[in-house]
Design a protein around this motif. Structure first.
Motif, mmCIF file in Angstrom:
data_model
loop_
_atom_site.group_PDB
_atom_site.id
_atom_site.type_symbol
_atom_site.label_atom_id
_atom_site.label_comp_id
_atom_site.label_asym_id
_atom_site.label_seq_id
_atom_site.Cartn_x
_atom_site.Cartn_y
_atom_site.Cartn_z
ATOM 1 N N SER A 141 0.690 -1.194 -0.052
ATOM 2 C CA SER A 141 0.123 -0.023 0.003
ATOM 3 C C SER A 141 0.859 1.135 -0.078
ATOM 4 O O SER A 141 2.125 1.046 0.329
ATOM 5 C CB SER A 141 -0.874 0.135 1.350
ATOM 6 N N ASP A 142 0.371 2.257 -0.399
ATOM 7 C CA ASP A 142 0.957 3.718 -0.458
ATOM 8 C C ASP A 142 1.398 4.078 1.031
ATOM 9 O O ASP A 142 2.270 4.470 1.168
ATOM 10 C CB ASP A 142 0.333 4.962 -1.174
ATOM 11 N N GLU A 143 0.780 3.543 1.977
ATOM 12 C CA GLU A 143 1.084 3.962 3.301
ATOM 13 C C GLU A 143 2.135 3.424 3.835
ATOM 14 O O GLU A 143 2.951 4.019 4.767
ATOM 15 C CB GLU A 143 -0.010 3.311 4.175
ATOM 16 N N ALA A 144 3.146 2.234 2.916
ATOM 17 C CA ALA A 144 4.322 1.816 3.396
ATOM 18 C C ALA A 144 5.296 1.782 2.256
ATOM 19 O O ALA A 144 6.284 1.137 2.244
ATOM 20 C CB ALA A 144 4.025 0.367 3.971
ATOM 21 N N ASP A 145 5.082 2.742 1.455
ATOM 22 C CA ASP A 145 5.954 2.896 0.112
ATOM 23 C C ASP A 145 7.599 2.937 0.636
ATOM 24 O O ASP A 145 8.077 2.366 -0.057
ATOM 25 C CB ASP A 145 5.616 4.125 -0.545
ATOM 26 N N PHE A 146 7.693 3.876 1.461
ATOM 27 C CA PHE A 146 9.186 3.857 1.855
ATOM 28 C C PHE A 146 9.776 2.928 2.386
ATOM 29 O O PHE A 146 10.952 2.358 2.013
ATOM 30 C CB PHE A 146 9.487 5.387 2.562
ATOM 31 N N SER A 147 8.960 2.283 3.318
ATOM 32 C CA SER A 147 9.608 1.008 3.932
ATOM 33 C C SER A 147 9.719 -0.235 3.044
ATOM 34 O O SER A 147 10.786 -0.792 3.235
ATOM 35 C CB SER A 147 8.706 0.828 5.155
ATOM 36 N N ASN A 148 8.715 -0.205 2.364
ATOM 37 C CA ASN A 148 8.796 -1.502 1.286
ATOM 38 C C ASN A 148 9.828 -1.312 0.451
ATOM 39 O O ASN A 148 10.636 -2.377 0.005
ATOM 40 C CB ASN A 148 7.555 -1.490 0.487
ATOM 41 N N ALA A 149 10.236 -0.156 -0.076
ATOM 42 C CA ALA A 149 11.159 0.135 -1.058
ATOM 43 C C ALA A 149 12.623 -0.046 -0.827
ATOM 44 O O ALA A 149 13.196 -0.654 -1.269
ATOM 45 C CB ALA A 149 11.012 1.803 -1.518
ATOM 46 N N ILE A 150 12.944 0.277 0.351
ATOM 47 C CA ILE A 150 14.173 0.130 1.122
ATOM 48 C C ILE A 150 14.504 -1.512 1.128
ATOM 49 O O ILE A 150 15.547 -1.963 0.942
ATOM 50 C CB ILE A 150 14.592 0.772 2.385
ATOM 51 N N LEU A 151 13.480 -2.321 1.696
ATOM 52 C CA LEU A 151 13.507 -3.725 1.784
ATOM 53 C C LEU A 151 13.956 -4.489 0.511
ATOM 54 O O LEU A 151 14.427 -5.393 0.498
ATOM 55 C CB LEU A 151 12.422 -4.157 2.660
ATOM 56 N N VAL A 152 12.971 -3.978 -0.544
ATOM 57 C CA VAL A 152 13.265 -4.569 -1.920
ATOM 58 C C VAL A 152 14.532 -4.149 -2.148
ATOM 59 O O VAL A 152 15.386 -5.038 -2.819
ATOM 60 C CB VAL A 152 12.034 -4.074 -2.907
ATOM 61 N N LYS A 153 14.975 -2.713 -2.246
ATOM 62 C CA LYS A 153 16.273 -2.361 -2.721
ATOM 63 C C LYS A 153 17.581 -3.219 -2.208
ATOM 64 O O LYS A 153 18.507 -3.658 -2.966
ATOM 65 C CB LYS A 153 16.490 -0.940 -2.474
ATOM 66 N N ILE A 154 17.404 -3.288 -0.730
ATOM 67 C CA ILE A 154 18.453 -4.477 -0.226
ATOM 68 C C ILE A 154 18.420 -5.700 -0.829
ATOM 69 O O ILE A 154 19.466 -6.421 -1.341
ATOM 70 C CB ILE A 154 18.145 -4.490 1.285
ATOM 71 N N ALA A 155 17.203 -6.271 -1.070
ATOM 72 C CA ALA A 155 17.299 -7.684 -1.721
ATOM 73 C C ALA A 155 17.480 -7.819 -3.183
ATOM 74 O O ALA A 155 18.425 -8.592 -3.544
ATOM 75 C CB ALA A 155 15.667 -8.118 -1.471
ATOM 76 N N LYS A 156 17.302 -6.994 -3.972
ATOM 77 C CA LYS A 156 17.763 -6.649 -5.044
ATOM 78 C C LYS A 156 19.476 -6.444 -5.291
ATOM 79 O O LYS A 156 19.999 -7.036 -6.344
ATOM 80 C CB LYS A 156 17.044 -5.520 -5.907
ATOM 81 N N ASN A 157 19.909 -5.782 -4.491
ATOM 82 C CA ASN A 157 21.336 -5.690 -4.411
ATOM 83 C C ASN A 157 21.944 -7.011 -4.035
ATOM 84 O O ASN A 157 23.011 -7.595 -4.651
ATOM 85 C CB ASN A 157 21.746 -4.583 -3.185
ATOM 86 N N ILE A 158 21.370 -7.760 -3.087
ATOM 87 C CA ILE A 158 21.839 -9.045 -2.921
ATOM 88 C C ILE A 158 21.709 -10.022 -4.141
ATOM 89 O O ILE A 158 22.774 -10.674 -4.430
ATOM 90 C CB ILE A 158 21.068 -9.741 -1.631
ATOM 91 N N LEU A 159 20.537 -9.969 -4.667
ATOM 92 C CA LEU A 159 20.497 -10.766 -5.895
ATOM 93 C C LEU A 159 21.564 -10.549 -6.821
ATOM 94 O O LEU A 159 22.219 -11.451 -7.588
ATOM 95 C CB LEU A 159 19.191 -10.647 -6.552
ATOM 96 N N GLN A 160 21.779 -9.148 -7.314
ATOM 97 C CA GLN A 160 22.758 -8.576 -8.094
ATOM 98 C C GLN A 160 24.121 -9.261 -7.824
ATOM 99 O O GLN A 160 24.799 -9.944 -8.570
ATOM 100 C CB GLN A 160 22.746 -7.202 -8.285
ATOM 101 N N LYS A 161 24.613 -9.251 -6.467
ATOM 102 C CA LYS A 161 25.954 -9.657 -5.856
ATOM 103 C C LYS A 161 25.982 -11.130 -6.437
ATOM 104 O O LYS A 161 27.061 -11.397 -6.639
ATOM 105 C CB LYS A 161 25.718 -9.452 -4.439
ATOM 106 N N HIS A 162 24.673 -12.041 -6.254
ATOM 107 C CA HIS A 162 24.981 -13.526 -6.515
ATOM 108 C C HIS A 162 24.666 -13.659 -7.975
ATOM 109 O O HIS A 162 24.679 -14.964 -8.313
ATOM 110 C CB HIS A 162 24.065 -14.076 -5.605
ATOM 111 N N GLY A 163 24.683 -12.840 -8.723
ATOM 112 C CA GLY A 163 24.456 -13.060 -10.152
ATOM 113 C C GLY A 163 22.948 -13.707 -10.752
ATOM 114 O O GLY A 163 22.913 -14.543 -11.432
ATOM 115 N N ILE A 164 22.120 -13.124 -9.726
ATOM 116 C CA ILE A 164 20.638 -13.950 -10.101
ATOM 117 C C ILE A 164 19.844 -12.368 -10.753
ATOM 118 O O ILE A 164 19.852 -11.446 -10.118
ATOM 119 C CB ILE A 164 19.882 -14.204 -8.791
#
Length: 409
Positions: A141-164
């Motif tokens: 929801s838009d109520e949690a936009d900033f919180s969700n975005a940083i948790l997703v950003k962290i995960a994407k950085n990890i995926l990129q690090k592992h070549g996924i």
């Protein structure tokens, strides 16, 4: 949305071909990075909290602090350390025709998850989907936009690090248009899981063109039987109501035997001391005469998921009447009976239709972690494919692998 769906399709084979060791490394790193980024997560969460009234029942769901972030990271690590494998052979046999048949667990594919102001769901969903090798499309929801975005950003950085391929995790725009696009994405989205209140569930049910597994809404009852132990009733109801009032396993209604009305004040004492607002039917209202915060209930108070410091009380003259009341208003999430009579408990457990039915136990335990399932996407209130905590096993399906030396029929 077209580019997002295209990226998800492109990432599908990548995550499904990741090794067990890769999955473990990704999730272990994700857990560590959540802890390392605790201050940044709290900063982003504060931006979301600033947009919401503190009196809103959703405020507590939205709030992240060091303790909750540590708990999120711990849940991610538990999923990483689980022995769950998506390529597990569930069954195998050789038929009289010489067919070697194996039933093998497989991912569902592309999973859409729609949820409200619960940023912990973001981390849970990401972790469970990676462990089960599914692509996840997250619609918060838009109520949690900033919180969700940083948790997703962290995960994407990890995926990129592992070549996924990072397309296996995507946070969709928080608009209603994105919700509609997600639930109508035929031939792209394999299943959609809405987690939230009645409004969200009904919208998805009425508009979806992809398979849906409902989770979330909980109208929870506790029946205090004539054979109840008052201390057990008092502590389990207080815990089920007040541990966290804004979650789906929180108690909404006490259904009480008329033979226990003389004990209702004692049973409700911990809640009254914490200023829980009580809406009691006429018999219970009379029994609670003189107690603060007690009001006469109206029809609207029964069948309501309060998500706040409010609770209803319904008086019944038999266990059959109690079950009928529950059947009328239940969302089939969690229901409980408090009694020392094993026969009456067995009757209740057999005849109440809900995902989780408790005896002398707080309904606060309706949670994948409490069931030793690591974590969950939500609590499924339907019967097909999954029911109750929607965890690792439930986010998979299976296929049959058949081999022979050229068998024909």
């Amino acid at each position: 949305m077209e580019s997002i769906f295209k990226a998800a399709l492109g990432a599908k084979k990548d995550i499904q071909n990741a090794s067990f060791e890769q999955i473990f490394a990704i999730l272990s790193d994700y857990s560590s990075e959540i802890l390392d980024n605790c201050d940044a997560i709290i900063t982003e969460n504060a931006k979301d909290l600033a947009k919401m009234d503190k009196e809103n029942p959703k405020y507590d769901r939205l709030l992240l602090n060091k303790e909750r972030i540590s708990s999120i990271a711990s849940d991610v690590l538990k999923i990483a350390q689980s022995t769950f494998r998506c390529d597990k052979v569930l069954d195998e046999k050789t038929t009289s025709a010489g067919l070697e048949i194996k039933k093998i667990r497989t991912p569902l594919g592309i999973v859409g998850i729609i949820y409200e102001s619960r940023p912990n769901v973001t981390a849970d969903a990401i972790s469970i989907c990676i462990k089960t090798q599914n692509v996840c499309l997250l619609k918060g929801s838009d109520e949690a936009d900033f919180s969700n975005a940083i948790l997703v950003k962290i995960a994407k950085n990890i995926l990129q690090k592992h070549g996924i391929n990072t397309g296996c995790i995507t946070l969709l725009p928080s608009s209603s248009d994105a919700t509609l696009a997600l639930i109508t994405a035929q031939n792209i989205v394999d299943v959609c899981i809405p987690r939230g209140g009645k409004g969200l569930i009904n919208f998805v049910r009425e508009n979806a063109k992809v398979p849906v597994i409902e989770t979330g809404a909980g109208v929870v009852h506790v029946y205090v039987d004539e054979g109840a132990d008052v201390e057990i009733a008092k502590k389990t109801i207080a815990n089920g109501k007040m541990r966290r009032v804004s979650v789906c396993n929180s108690v909404d209604c006490i259904v009480i035997s008329h033979k226990m009305l003389d004990k209702i004040g004692e049973i409700c004492k911990p809640m009254i001391e914490k200023n829980v607002e009580i809406f009691a039917d006429s018999k219970a209202f009379a029994a609670l005469s003189g107690f603060p915060n007690v009001k006469l209930a109206s029809d609207e108070h029964f069948g309501t998921e309060f998500l706040s410091m409010k609770i209803a009380i319904k008086t019944t003259t038999s266990i059959e009447e109690a079950i009928s009341h529950i059947e009328k208003f239940s969302s089939k999430h969690s229901e409980a009976i408090i009694t020392q009579d094993e026969d009456r408990a067995a009757f209740f457990l057999k005849n109440v239709d809900a995902a989780c039915v408790y005896h002398n136990t707080s309904t606060a335990f309706t949670d994948g972690g409490c069931f030793d399932m690591a974590a969950e996407i939500g609590i499924s209130t339907q019967k097909l494919h999954a029911r109750g905590p929607f965890a690792l096993d439930e986010l998979t399906t299976y296929k049959w692998i058949i081999k022979s030396d050229g068998a024909t029929r």
